[in-house]
Scaffold this motif. Sequence first.
Motif, PDB file in Angstrom:
ATOM      1  N   ARG A  31      39.008  65.304  19.282  1.00  0.00           N
ATOM      2  CA  ARG A  31      37.970  66.193  19.771  1.00  0.00           C
ATOM      3  C   ARG A  31      37.247  66.859  18.608  1.00  0.00           C
ATOM      4  N   LYS A  32      35.965  67.070  18.788  1.00  0.00           N
ATOM      5  CA  LYS A  32      35.223  67.823  17.793  1.00  0.00           C
ATOM      6  C   LYS A  32      35.409  69.310  18.065  1.00  0.00           C
ATOM      7  N   ARG A  36      29.526  72.503  17.733  1.00  0.00           N
ATOM      8  CA  ARG A  36      29.007  71.154  17.686  1.00  0.00           C
ATOM      9  C   ARG A  36      27.576  71.169  18.198  1.00  0.00           C
ATOM     10  N   ARG A  40      27.407  65.305  24.524  1.00  0.00           N
ATOM     11  CA  ARG A  40      28.722  64.690  24.653  1.00  0.00           C
ATOM     12  C   ARG A  40      28.524  63.224  25.019  1.00  0.00           C
ATOM     13  N   ASP A 102      33.921  61.651  22.548  1.00  0.00           N
ATOM     14  CA  ASP A 102      33.479  63.047  22.547  1.00  0.00           C
ATOM     15  C   ASP A 102      33.069  63.442  23.962  1.00  0.00           C
ATOM     16  N   SER A 103      34.007  63.386  24.875  1.00  0.00           N
ATOM     17  CA  SER A 103      33.711  63.669  26.276  1.00  0.00           C
ATOM     18  C   SER A 103      33.815  65.163  26.571  1.00  0.00           C
ATOM     19  N   ALA A 109      37.247  60.053  28.165  1.00  0.00           N
ATOM     20  CA  ALA A 109      36.361  59.689  27.067  1.00  0.00           C
ATOM     21  C   ALA A 109      35.971  58.226  27.152  1.00  0.00           C
ATOM     22  N   CYS A 165      25.445  65.070  28.806  1.00  0.00           N
ATOM     23  CA  CYS A 165      26.481  64.081  28.489  1.00  0.00           C
ATOM     24  C   CYS A 165      25.899  62.688  28.674  1.00  0.00           C
TER      25      CYS A 165
END
Length: 253
Positions: A31-32, A36, A40, A102-103, A109, A165
């Motif tokens: 995960r970031k 950010r 996503r 990166d969900s 993800a 997203c």
Amino acid sequence: MSETLQMSSSNANIDKDTRDQANRVSGCGERKSASRSGPRRIFLLSPASVAGIRAGLVMNESTDSEMARRLRRDGVPLGELFSFMSSLYFRGKLAYARTFADSPPDLAAALVITASGGLVPPDTLVTLERLREISAGNVDPADERYRAPLERDAQVLSEAASMNCEVVLLGSIATSKYVDPLLDVFGGRLVFPKEFVGRGDMSRGGLMLRCVQSGKQLTYIPVLEATRRGPKPPKLEPLTAKPRSRHFAPGKQ
């Protein structure tokens, strides 16, 4: 959503026999941090063919290989199984999705498109019987066994994910088999790597493995605005080393 991982949407329709397992799976890759920018991303992976030689070997009930025995008993993770059947192409897609996942929180993800089982997390254990069930349809929008569960699961995913997203299709966009059902649900949020245009399956798989090695993502463009066919690009440079992909960590964000 049948066999998909835990979602925030309360109307997710998860099959009873896979609910507990699906809820333990939280996604792939790292995960970031909270600080950010940009959208996503959730990855949708096209399936491996169950009609090939490798698939026939592992699905043959008389085969005594380690994977075939696991498939007949407790099951094999779908991602591992399709990676064996498809070799380079699916292995590249899975490694790429795991590396660049990166969900949004509590959403998958990566999900695998199946012929008659909708969207399935790659870490879902499938037995031989279940594999036959989710592979019974034709990957053709005209086949309701394929289209209905895919649209059902895509709709749940669309409602659970934010408008910020992107849904990245790691599969062919040259035909309608994935594009038509998914565009109907995701519209402009459905994107794909523009570098896929003009490449065959093996070239795409190799390209994604090179991205994993370099740590650089491909360029995503909306399917709605895309030129879906093009000239064959230059041949890829040889890989210098085998990339090491991350593995899912059930229950960990």
